[in-house]
Design a protein around this motif. Structure first.
Motif: not given
Lengths: 152, 509, 321
Positions: B97-117
């Motif tokens: 719900l939040e991760g994919y929109p972030m990736a679409r907005a070009g923030r995939a790397n940030e989203a992945l980092t947030i997920a792991v932390i």
């Protein structure tokens, strides 16, 4: 019966609900056949199975009614032709597992599955099965001493 | 705490002097990463597949490997959730719900980092709670009779409501089916065979591991082998989202982090529930405390933090009932019981007393596995996206071969392979018709606990049903349960309403 | 790599494997499969594996241990009985799975489907209560049982300690309410939590716990003819005026029709292993006593046990139709 009526019976929840009702009835009959066991001060062995089978049946009834009342799309075929052929291949693989040398079985099953799934690359059709076979052999048989069916 | 002595601490730390432990934890992390990141292959499936391999290892090596898989497997399902809007495991459904929109907005790397932390912090919070709650719980457990165990199992089975995202009726039907499956074989209370149809192989009941691999892995392989009209494309991973800035983000949202961690641990503690329900509850909770300017459903980092913290916090929580009561707290711990029994360690009220050194070792290995997860994932962030591009004609046959071999290796039984196929097909039919497969597993795992303790409680208390309400702990559990159901019902309606608006919003993009 | 190359390679591999398999000799000439019909980790599993390794060394072929748990051992025994009677499949059986189970349910085998190989170990049935319990002796127990409402537990309906206790109750003309447990450990926890007043378990399960303040249990009777070496301070049933001898044992059987040479070779090797000092040490940690019987004695034991248990099952209404 009109066309409208026919499609009512084909609605997703109606079909699924009726399947559940069928399952529930069959399982309830099987559960009533369970022996009663020794005389004991507790619930007989088929109490919990009966709760479940009747529960399944009621779920089916409820879904059917819901499907009849609320308009929804007709049920689609749950499986396409490729999935069906792959299902058959899986069944053959599982049935053969104990009787066929695992190395041979993997060398046949993996490329067959790849072909059915639309892979037409020759190198892939050869490398994947060989690597899978060696991987299973090395990992399970050599490393972890699992005895897989062999012919020799 | 008197159970964890200096001796057990040194015994626990001594385990870490074996370099193999580190190798296995890192290897386990990698396996968990690959399994979690492949849609359809879940942490339970990975653990079930790898279990037979651990038989010949010692208890420490075996747990190092399994905990490595466990910890990173729960996290890595968020990779495809973020990159291709497909949750790798059911526990990461809310992540999309939040991760994919972030990736679409070009923030995939940030989203992945947030997920792991977030996942890292979730595990850390829950391990801390495991360390403090488990010894108390173990002492309490010695006073538990069948009445209390039954009450706990009821709490677990009611969580079917949380798993059934689509239709509660279908969830119930799946749970009924699961319990029914668990009654196959010789009835423990009466010694009478049930649903065995004259087959001696069924006397011992349906083996749980083949059923589990069938329901999760084989069924998904059948689903994935369908004809595709559209190709799945992964989004490019950008370079933004430095680790420091992500840590800063977590500090800023510390209350969300803490709350989600507690929710996850608590959900994990309840028998039979898993990350799926934890992440939805935490996400719903984060959404309710919405601040001005936050855009949930459009790539709000706080929502992502809530989901990922809570679904990994389930791990430490689930270990508590496993180690102190011998009741699995989630699908993975259900398999871990077997892994420990195989090594001659019986989880239950005596575990902490007899194996306090091992308990310390488990906690330490969970911390190490947590570190290994972050350490293996961060350098692989870019590579992670590539896993998603592996063609299904490669994944399907290899997974099926490995699944069949693993199921066979458990007890060298051709019958178990047939079970694998039967449950694979059942799982396939369920998935394609909107039934939650996890509810069947819940039923299979909790069914025997429910039934046996219900009937035992009645025998021991002269068929007096009121005993479930008059014994204090059980009475309290049932009271809280009734209160929770009312509360959850209200919350569920709210979350569902919020979700509907969200999906409607995302659909417009 | 071309397809032909791959085929050639696999054929070479196949040929070399065939040659290895053709080096025939007398029995045994290929791996022996030992089925342990219990989950990995328990005492039975350990005893099976304790025999498997030296057996493999003595016979010069691998002894492959496979665990096939279920139904108190019946699933694994059924699988073994369905195997070819060629001397390459043996299974660990107990008084419960070999003698009693075939009388209780359609288990896929009967006493006639098995060839006894060797009995290995035994431990007596033991009655335990919580330390705080007013019950101290078998007489106390029988008094407490007079109204038929006493609640007791055992490691499962149809298990050795269950059948032994029921046989004793039957002999004394008393009845009680049974709460089932999945393992001896669970039955002991039920005694500790006060859910049940008494538990019947195998002596080996509690021998290590007596005197441990964290597990306040006491033994009220050991069902052996003389004091059991692992519990020298606990009185026997006989000492208390209720002679009752009930060992729970484990032994090896093969499918009926297994060649006598194979049976005798295996039996002789197992006897040697059981009397070795290494085994004595291992058995001590599991609180089991070696109790070897040769194939003839063991067959007679299985049969006599079945005859005595049949009476109990009849009384309980647990005999299959």
């Amino acid at each position: 019966m009109t066309a409208q009526g026919k499609s009512t019976l084909l609605r997703e929840d109606v079909v699924i609900g009726l399947v559940l009702v069928g399952l529930g009835v069959a399982a309830t009959i099987a559960a009533t056949g369970i022996a009663q066991g020794p005389q004991q001060r507790t619930l007989p062995p088929n109490t919990v199975p009966l709760i479940c089978t009747i529960g399944l049946l009621l779920c089916g009834v409820f879904l059917t009614i819901k499907g009849l009342l609320v308009p929804q799309k007709a049920i689609g075929l749950p499986i396409d032709s490729r999935q069906f052929s792959i299902l058959i291949l899986f069944i053959a693989f599982f049935l053969a597992f104990e009787h066929v040398d695992f190395r041979l079985l993997i060398l046949v099953f993996v490329p067959a599955c790849k072909l059915l799934m639309g892979c037409r690359s020759w190198p892939q059709l050869i490398i994947t099965p060989v690597v899978t076979m060696l991987g299973v052999w090395g990992f399970f048989v050599q490393l972890f001493k699992v005895f897989l069916p062999t012919w020799m | 705490m008197d159970v964890i002595t200096l001796a057990s601490l040194s015994e626990g730390f001594a385990v870490l002097s074996d370099p193999w432990i580190y190798v296995l934890i890192v290897f386990g992390s990698l396996v968990g990463l690959v399994f979690g990141a492949t849609p359809g292959l879940t942490a339970p499936a990975a653990i079930a597949l790898i279990l037979p391999i651990t038989y010949s290892m010692g208890i420490h090596a075996s747990l190092a490997l399994l905990l490595g898989v466990y910890v990173s497997g729960y996290f890595s399902g968020s990779i495809p959730a973020i990159l291709i809007n497909t949750p790798g495991t059911p526990g990461n459904a809310a992540t999309t719900l939040e991760g994919y929109p972030m990736a679409r907005a070009g923030r995939a790397n940030e989203a992945l980092t947030i997920a792991v932390i977030s996942s890292f912090i979730g595990v850390a919070i829950s391990v801390l709670l495991l360390l403090t709650v488990a010894p108390v719980m173990a002492r309490m457990a010695l006073t538990f009779t069948s009445v209390e165990y039954f009450a706990l199992a009821v709490v677990g089975i009611l969580c079917v409501a949380g798993i059934s995202q689509g239709s509660l009726i279908k969830g119930l039907a799946a749970a009924f089916f699961g319990i029914l499956v668990s009654t196959v074989g010789i009835d423990g209370t009466s010694g009478v065979p049930r649903f065995t149809f004259g087959m001696p192989e069924l006397l011992g009941g349906i083996a749980i591991i083949p059923a589990l691999i069938g329901l999760f892995a084989i069924s998904e392989m059948l689903v994935q082998s369908r004809r595709r009209t559209t190709a799945v494309d992964a989004l490019p991973v950008d370079s933004g989202g430095s680790i420091l800035s992500v840590i800063g983000l977590h500090v800023r949202h510390r209350w969300t982090v803490l709350k989600s961690g507690l929710i996850g641990t608590f959900i994990g503690l309840l028998p039979g529930t898993g990350p799926a329900i934890a992440s939805w509850i935490a996400y719903g909770d984060a959404m309710r405390s919405k601040q001005p300017g936050e855009q949930f459903g459009k790539g709000e980092a706080r929502g992502l933090i809530a989901c990922e913290t809570s679904n990994n916090a389930v791990i430490g929580g689930a270990m508590i009932p496993l180690l102190t009561l011998g009741i699995p707290g989630d699908p993975v711990t259900a398999i871990l019981i077997g892994a420990m029994m195989i090594q001659g360690v019986e989880p239950g009220p005596f575990f902490l007393r007899d194996h306090s050194g091992l308990f310390v070792a488990i906690v330490l290995m969970m911390i190490l596995a947590n570190i290994a997860m972050v350490a293996t994932f961060l350098p692989l962030r870019r590579l992670a996206a590539k896993i998603l591009k592996v063609p299904y004609h490669l994944i399907v046959p290899v997974v099926v071969v490995v699944a069949a071999t693993a199921a066979y290796a458990v007890s060298y039984s051709a019958f178990d392979i047939l079970l694998l196929g039967v449950f694979g097909f059942i799982g396939f039919l369920m998935m394609t018709n909107g039934f939650p497969v996890a509810a069947v597993v819940l039923g299979i795992v909790l069914g025997p606990i429910l039934e046996k303790n219900f009937r035992n409680a009645l025998i021991a208390n002269n068929m007096d049903v009121t005993v479930f309400l008059t014994r204090p702990i059980s009475g309290l559990i049932f009271f809280l349960l009734a209160a929770t159901i009312v509360f959850m019902q209200v919350r569920k309606i709210r979350t569902a309403r919020a979700q509907r608006t969200l999906t409607a919003d995302t659909a417009q993009h | 790599m071309s397809l032909t190359r791959a085929l050639q390679a696999s054929m070479v591999l196949a040929a070399s494997l065939t040659v290895a398999g053709m080096a025939l000799a007398d029995y045994p000439e290929k791996p022996i499969r030992m089925i342990i019909p219990y989950a990995q980790g328990g005492a039975t599993d350990a005893i099976g594996r304790m025999v498997a390794d030296p057996l493999s060394a003595a016979l010069g072929v691998p002894v492959v241990v496979t665990n096939q748990p279920g139904a108190g051992g019946a699933v694994g025994v059924a699988a073994a009985m369905a195997a070819a009677p060629d001397g390459y499949t043996i299974v660990v059986g107990s008084d419960s799975s070999l003698s009693a189970r075939p009388l209780m349910t359609e288990s896929g085998y009967t006493i006639d489907s098995m060839q006894a190989v060797a009995r290995a170990v035994e431990a007596p049935m033991t009655f335990i209560v919580a330390e705080s319990s007013p019950i101290n002796t078998i007489d106390d127990l029988l008094t407490a049982m007079a109204d038929g409402n006493m609640v007791w537990s055992s490691p499962g309906v149809g298990s050795g300690p269950f059948l032994g206790a029921e046989a004793f109750f039957n002999e004394k003309g008393v009845t009680a309410q049974h709460v089932t447990a999945d393992s001896a450990g669970e039955a002991i926890i039920k005694v500790l939590s006060g859910e049940v007043q008494m538990a019947s378990v195998v002596g080996s399960n509690i021998a290590g716990m007596i005197g441990d303040p964290a597990q306040p249990i006491k033994v009220i009777g050991v069902a052996s003819a003389e004091r059991w070496s692992r519990l020298p301070d606990s009185p026997t049933f006989a000492e208390q005026g209720h002679p009752f001898d009930r060992p729970v044992w484990f032994g090896f059987v093969a499918p009926a029709g297994t060649p006598p040479e194979a049976v005798n070779t295996l039996s002789a090797e197992i006897e040697k292993i059981l009397t070795s000092p290494e085994s004595a040490e291992l058995l001590a940690t599991f609180h089991m006593t070696p109790a070897y019987q040769n194939p003839v004695e063991f067959a007679a034991q299985i049969k006599s046990e079945a005859e005595s248990v049949a009476v109990v099952l009849q009384a309980l209404g647990m005999q299959k139709e």
